[in-house]
Each structure stands twice: as structure tokens, then as C-alpha cells.
Design an enzyme around this catalytic site. Sequence first.
Site, short mmCIF file in Angstrom:
data_model
loop_
_atom_site.label_atom_id
_atom_site.label_comp_id
_atom_site.label_asym_id
_atom_site.label_seq_id
_atom_site.Cartn_x
_atom_site.Cartn_y
_atom_site.Cartn_z
N SER A 628 -62.20 -13.06 -54.49
CA SER A 628 -62.77 -13.06 -55.82
C SER A 628 -64.28 -13.05 -55.72
O SER A 628 -64.85 -12.12 -55.15
CB SER A 628 -62.23 -14.27 -56.58
N ASP A 713 -54.76 -7.57 -62.71
CA ASP A 713 -55.79 -8.60 -62.59
C ASP A 713 -56.74 -8.55 -63.78
O ASP A 713 -57.41 -7.55 -64.00
CB ASP A 713 -56.58 -8.39 -61.29
N HIS A 748 -54.49 -11.51 -60.57
CA HIS A 748 -55.48 -12.14 -59.71
C HIS A 748 -54.85 -13.11 -58.72
O HIS A 748 -55.37 -13.32 -57.63
CB HIS A 748 -56.50 -12.88 -60.58
#
Length: 779
Positions: A628, A713, A748
Amino acid sequence: MIIRRGLVSLVGDTHFLATRTRGRLLHFDTPLSCLVPLLPRRRSILRLSSSSSSSETGAASVWLTSPGDMAESKSPPVAKKVEHVMEMFGDVRVDNYYWLRDDSRSNPDMLSYLREENQYTDFVMSGTKQFENQLFAEIRGRIKEDDISAPLRKGPYYYYEKNLQGKEYVQHCRRLIPDNKAEPSVYDTMLTGPDAPPEHVILDENIKAQEHDYYRIGAFKASPDHKLVAYAEDTKGDEIYTVNVIDSEALKPVGEQLKGLTSYLEWAGNDALVYITMDEILRPDKVWLHKLGTEQGSDVCLYHEKDDMFSLELHASESHKYLFVASESKTTRFVFSLDVSKPQDGLRVLTPRVDGIDSSVSHRGNHFFIQRRSTEFYNSELVACPVDDTSQTTVLLPHRESVKIQEIQLFRDHLAVFEREQGLQKITVHRLPAEGQPLEGLQGGRSVSFVDPVYSVDSTESEFSSRVLRFKYSSMKTPRSVYDYDMDSGTSVVKKIDTVLGGFDASNYVTERKWVTASDGTQIPMSIVYNKKLAKLDGSDPLLLYGYGSYEISVDPYFKTSRLSLLDRGFIFVIAHVRGGGEMGRQWYENGKLLKKKNTFTDFIACAERLIELKYCSKEKLCMEGRSAGGLLMGAVVNKRPDLFKVVVAGVPFVDVLTTMLDPTIPLTTSEWEEWGDPRKEEFYFYMKSYSPVDNVTAQNYPNMLVTAGLNDPRVMYSEPGKWVAKLREMKTDNNVLLFKCELGAGHFSKSGRFEKLQEDAFMFAFMMKVLDMIPASG
């Protein structure tokens, strides 16, 4: 605080998410999307220029096993080019892979390219599939598959989660406490067996998940009288939640579903719910009151936050008498209260909106406790005020330059303060005057002691009316443990230690803390673990260096069973606690954001160089991993020092910084200008461009790289890592392996099943060991 790129996932079998709740930084284990609700990007029409041409690449074919074997080879995919010109401040950028962004996730060309990349990845890794399966079996073999969590006392019941042999998901269960009027004690245990109250399964996620490829519970809330349960479920990985209410005994639905919610969900009495929804750019902006038995369309909006720099969040007080609604940006936070006995009266302003003041609130008796941060008091102070006069505050704990108040937890007679000093966590417990008595400044307090040199400790829910504080503890060699701590006597009783099968012996491992001097003289802490029977510490050991460094998130050293598969093969594992995180206090974060963001990258490089100097590894054995916003760290570092690393693993990486932050229609962009900067301003534009990974890919040699993404995501759009990989394939001058793996049915948080996640760990480990030539011939 909504953090689009807030996932911290260290190597292993658990995903940790750090976010902000009541002004405190936490990290929890799965399923954590409940704390940071977020929806996918708004669907929009893409505008592409009409010119296009075939892409050329110098990337070499990759062999199934190794180049020397001359096995069957396959060329990597080549993404088409569609010229997309962007100009600002006289600076022209051309993004030939902008077309990969499709907010509807349905473009045939885009999907075809992603599938080609996945097929190529499968091909390259097919020669090590047997070894990957062995790793998976090894990792799974350490887990006690039929297990329960430490039962948590809530009113007359023990609530807990139960895993079944071979099942991916948990059951949510409870048992009646026979003597539930007795004062809770650290020595209490839940009775089982034929003479105990029967176990009652309220919700079996395994049954629910049969209907979906992806399934995650974001909130599971019992009503105050325990007769009903409300739970929020996500069935795509896009973090759009549907809330169901069921009778906790009969298990029958109560009322209609609530759809299109975040997972912020709380009970307001026994017959009403409060929840939060988003606007068109997926910013949590409205809080609603829902009366059971009525339609969602008739729900009452309690507050609408119209400032697109602010987002809403919701939590209940430990006393269960108030709900708190907070509206916050990255620098300012103000709070409303809702009396749950009178929800029809609506919200009351508790702390006013003042630019630069960050307030978080708890409740006990006739006082609110307010954790307050400002530019002057950057590590926070704790004050209290009467419920009926919030302007009259008393300082309980003053601001301290070297100690950061991370969070507080209130009880009927006690206050537990979770703090940070010199990068380490600590818990200090204070006894409070009887409810109704005046509150004065707190002195001393009792500290909870911990045995490891570096460790992780997290708060968890406790019974407000008891003297028992529950917390979770682990270190890089100590499995996660749950403790009950008697705040009067100072006695700690372990309630559960995660079982690690396969002959695990903690004494075989060494944990250390080392400090590195950054280029500006700042001391950067590192947490280190290795198997003392295997690590040679002569520069020949393989090493995995993990980093994050954003959002004031603290990545504390904790245990992961999957990591043992690396340590027991001679790997050293290191966490670089770089600036931009919160490990060393608020200033640590301030010095790694906005126009100081590059400190995050240079700190990480300094850590890598120092590890080599200390002979923990060499360049030829050094791997790095980040996810991330940590993926941004990977991208910036690999552009700047590609020679320093052998392997890079970038999970769902935020790598198209400038383009994303220039587009206010992309979800959460506006709220994150205070984190990264607003590139509509020239100074920020050129600073962000100077490190944005996609904008700085050049014709040079890059390490071996594995990049992952999730099609659904909502935090980091799949197209960011997609275009980064496409540009790397076009520009890089080496023959090293570059793989892109995009999960087409996840978001995600990747896949949702517990064993599915272990398979992903095994895949990543196999990739690293393939590159390092560590796979035995039998594999």
C-alpha cells in the site's frame, strides 16, 4: 480517519490494519476493514487521446526454471500504448498506460491484459509450484485449525470466535455465564463440557461464504440486551457493506437489510442503529439513525459533513451511554455526542471545530475525558470536563515531549493509558476517584511490565464495570497472547497463547533493536529477528527488510507464524521504523510527510546500507517488502537505489502519486492533500513528481520484482501497479524477473479466507527463494 492506503501487511499469515479510532493509532488482526470503511472509486468515463501504437520492450524472455537450464521460455506481456498528455505549470507528462484505468472494471482490453499478466506469472512460477505447495503445507501445519479466541465477557455471556478444522472462516459464538452477577476476575474461565451452558452459534461465516467468492464481516454488534445482533458483510472486497439484523437466539432476520454502508455501525438502545454512508467520491459524510422495523429510506440524517477535506467516523463509549461521531481531516478533529437513551434528541457538539486541534472523547460517570492534540501539544494531553459543561476542563495528564499518549481506555474505577516512549509501547494504569467526585491531575500510576526487548501490545475490548484490563501482546519470537490484568493488584493472567505446531521453540530465536544514523543525523530504530542456530551474521544470510512509514501508523514488532518459514531457512527479518510512521511520536510522522516525505525513503536506504555494514546481509541477499503506502516506499527506493536490493515485493502499491493526487474525483484524494500535499500548488507538484514511482521509472537495471494488485481495490486502484509494471517492462535494461499478479475477485485486503491468505504467503516466499536460488532440487 479514512486511510486509503492504510493497510500494513507484514510477511505472514495475518493482515494488520492501522487506523485511527478515538484519536488513537491501533493495529489489529483480521478482519480490519471494519475500522476503515471505504467504498470503491466512483465510476466515471475515461477520456483517452486517440493516438496509439504498439509498445516496444527490451525485456528478455523468462525461463521456467533458470536460464542455464534452457527450458521452455515465454516473453512477458506487452501493454499497448495510448498516449495521454497531461500538462501543468509548463511541465508536460505523457502517460501511455493511463488507459488501464477503468472505474467500471469492465474494459475488455484492460481485463485481457491483466489476465495475460496473471498467466505469465503462473508460467514463470510453475517450475516451483511443488515447492510453493510444500511451503503452504508447512505454514498451514503450524496452525491449530480447530481453535477458539479468548472468550470475552459481555454482560451475561462469553462471546468468542471459533475456527473449525479445514474451514476458511469463523463461527461467531457465545455461552451463558452461570454466575454472571459476580464481579469479573482475571481468573475467570469459560466453562465447557457436558455440564456447562451450551454453546450457541450466532453466525457461521462458512455458510454465508458459500454463496460468494469473497466474504468478510466488517462489524458484529450485539444489542445492549443481547437479544439482537447486527453484522455488516462485504461480498466483493470493495468494502461496500450490507447490514443484517438477526434475532440472536432464533437466528431469524429482523427488518430489512441496510445497503450501501460503511462498516461504522453502533446500537443506540435496543431498537435503533446508527451508521455512516458516503458521498459520490466515497467520503464518509453522513451519519444516520435507523429505527428497527422501518425502511432505510425513512432514516434520519443526524449530520452531514460537507467539507470534502473531512470524513466521519463513529464509536461507542466504554460506558455504553454515549455514541461519538467525529469529523476529521489529517490535522483537525472535532466530536459530537449522542445520548443513547435519547437518540431522538440528535447530536450535540462536544468539542468545537478549531483548525489544528485534534480531539478524541471517552466517557465515565459525569465526565467526558478528552485526548487533545495541537501544534503546541503534539504528543497530546488528557483533560476532563463535566458532561453538562464541556468548557470547564481539568488537565489530568499534561503534554510531554518524549512521551506520546496513543490512546486511553476508561473503566468505572480506572484509567489505562497506552503510551509510546523511545519507540516502545507501554501501559500505565491510574485509579480514579469514585464517580461524581472531583477529578484532579494524575500522578504516578502502575506500569505493566513486558519481557521482550522489542514487542507489540494492543488494547482490546474490556468490561467497563470491572477492574480487568485485557490486552494483546506478542514479539517477533513470542506468539500472540491475550492477557487479563488486574488493575488493583497488578496481576497478569494469560488467557490464551496462539498455538504454534511443528516443534516451535521460542528460545531458538533472537530479537534485537538496532539504531541507524540517517543522512541528517536522526537515529532510526530497526527491529530484528533471526534463528540463532541458522543465521551466520557474516554477510551471507538472506534478509527481508520491511517498511511502511506513512499516516502516523506504527508498525510494531510482532509475531507471525508464516515468517517462521523464512527464519527457519536462515532468513533475517527486519522492520525499518522510518519517519512518516508514528513509532517515535507525532514529530516522527510530521518529519516524514508533505515536503519532508523523502525522509521516509532515505531512512529506509540508510537502514539497508547499515544492515550490510553490520554483516546481517549483502546486496546479493537483500530483499525488501512493503504494501500500500509501503508500496510507494518500495517504488521510490527502487528507482533511487536499484543496485541495493536483489528482490522487491510491492503489494497493492500506491505508485502513481502525482496523477492520483491531481484528480479530486478519485475517492479520498481531497482528504489526503494534508498527507502528501496538494499538487495543484507548484511547490508540491514538483516535489511529488520528483519521487512518484511511475514518473521516475528510467532506463536502468532493476532488481527482481513481484507486484500485486486487487481489481476491486477501492484504496489503491489496480491501474496504479498495472501501469507501473507496464512502464518498467518498457524501460528497464536488465533480464531480471518482473511479475504482476492481480486478483480479479478481491480488493485491498486480497483474498478473504484464512488458508487462501497463507497460499499467497507461500507464493511470495517461493518467489523470493527462487530468485535467491534457495529452492532445493526436490522442490
